[in-house]
Design a protein around this motif. Structure first.
Motif, PDB file in Angstrom:
ATOM      1  N   PRO A 181      -7.054 -13.280  -2.333  1.00  0.00           N
ATOM      2  CA  PRO A 181      -5.702 -13.182  -2.757  1.00  0.00           C
ATOM      3  C   PRO A 181      -5.012 -11.906  -2.326  1.00  0.00           C
ATOM      4  N   VAL A 182      -3.854 -11.813  -1.907  1.00  0.00           N
ATOM      5  CA  VAL A 182      -3.021 -10.748  -1.386  1.00  0.00           C
ATOM      6  C   VAL A 182      -2.018 -10.316  -2.587  1.00  0.00           C
ATOM      7  N   MET A 183      -2.036  -9.164  -2.975  1.00  0.00           N
ATOM      8  CA  MET A 183      -1.155  -8.840  -3.924  1.00  0.00           C
ATOM      9  C   MET A 183       0.031  -7.954  -3.405  1.00  0.00           C
ATOM     10  N   ASN A 184       1.243  -7.967  -3.837  1.00  0.00           N
ATOM     11  CA  ASN A 184       2.266  -7.448  -3.731  1.00  0.00           C
ATOM     12  C   ASN A 184       2.143  -5.994  -4.089  1.00  0.00           C
ATOM     13  N   GLU A 185       2.615  -5.085  -3.473  1.00  0.00           N
ATOM     14  CA  GLU A 185       2.499  -3.608  -4.106  1.00  0.00           C
ATOM     15  C   GLU A 185       3.607  -3.375  -5.163  1.00  0.00           C
ATOM     16  N   THR A 186       4.725  -3.792  -4.903  1.00  0.00           N
ATOM     17  CA  THR A 186       5.557  -3.741  -5.969  1.00  0.00           C
ATOM     18  C   THR A 186       6.242  -5.168  -6.183  1.00  0.00           C
ATOM     19  N   ASP A 205       6.653 -12.511  -8.446  1.00  0.00           N
ATOM     20  CA  ASP A 205       5.224 -12.920  -8.252  1.00  0.00           C
ATOM     21  C   ASP A 205       4.568 -11.533  -8.035  1.00  0.00           C
ATOM     22  N   VAL A 206       3.180 -11.542  -8.834  1.00  0.00           N
ATOM     23  CA  VAL A 206       2.585 -10.312  -8.460  1.00  0.00           C
ATOM     24  C   VAL A 206       1.581 -10.674  -7.214  1.00  0.00           C
ATOM     25  N   PHE A 207       1.264 -11.735  -6.795  1.00  0.00           N
ATOM     26  CA  PHE A 207       0.590 -12.101  -5.678  1.00  0.00           C
ATOM     27  C   PHE A 207       1.281 -12.865  -4.678  1.00  0.00           C
TER      28      PHE A 207
END
Ligand SMILES: [Zn+2]
Length: 122
Positions: free
Chosen positions: A35-40, A21-23
């Motif tokens: 919304p919080v995004m994953n760095e990787t 998942d991106v977020f």
């Protein structure tokens, strides 16, 4: 058999592996949570922000999405209410739809932007 790329995009999956998942969170407008995004990517460790300022370009995508939504609202208004006047009510409707779609637009524009520049891993 993997799903088509457009399905992975709409599901918010990593552009490289189409699994992670991106977020982390989708955000909640009513609780003022962005919304919080994953760095990787949690699956393949692909770095989403490939260079500083990469996501500035997502603003163009966001703009295009907003215009498409406004055109859709306008067409729906014209078809469903053919006798209605084009007064302040349609402006209120435009603004309401834009505000309600802030976070979906934010997420989708970043994901579309990444998909423009990232090839799927073979
Ligand atoms: Zn990945």
């Amino acid at each position: 058999m993997s799903s088509p790329r457009i399905i992975s995009l709409l599901k918010g999956k990593c552009p490289k592996c189409e699994t992670g998942d991106v977020f982390k969170t989708k955000g909640n407008l009513f609780l003022f949570q962005m919304p919080v995004m994953n760095e990787t990517c949690p699956h393949c460790a692909h770095k989403f922000e490939r260079e500083p300022g990469f996501f500035w370009g997502a603003m163009y995508v966001s703009y295009a999405l907003a215009v498409a939504e406004m055109v859709s609202v306008f067409v729906a208004w014209s078809v469903l209410l053919p006798d209605a006047a084009y007064d302040y009510k349609i402006i209120v409707l435009f603004i309401s739809v834009l505000v309600l779609l802030i976070f979906p637009n934010f997420r989708l524009s970043r994901i579309i932007w990444m998909y423009f520049f990232t090839k799927k891993e073979a």
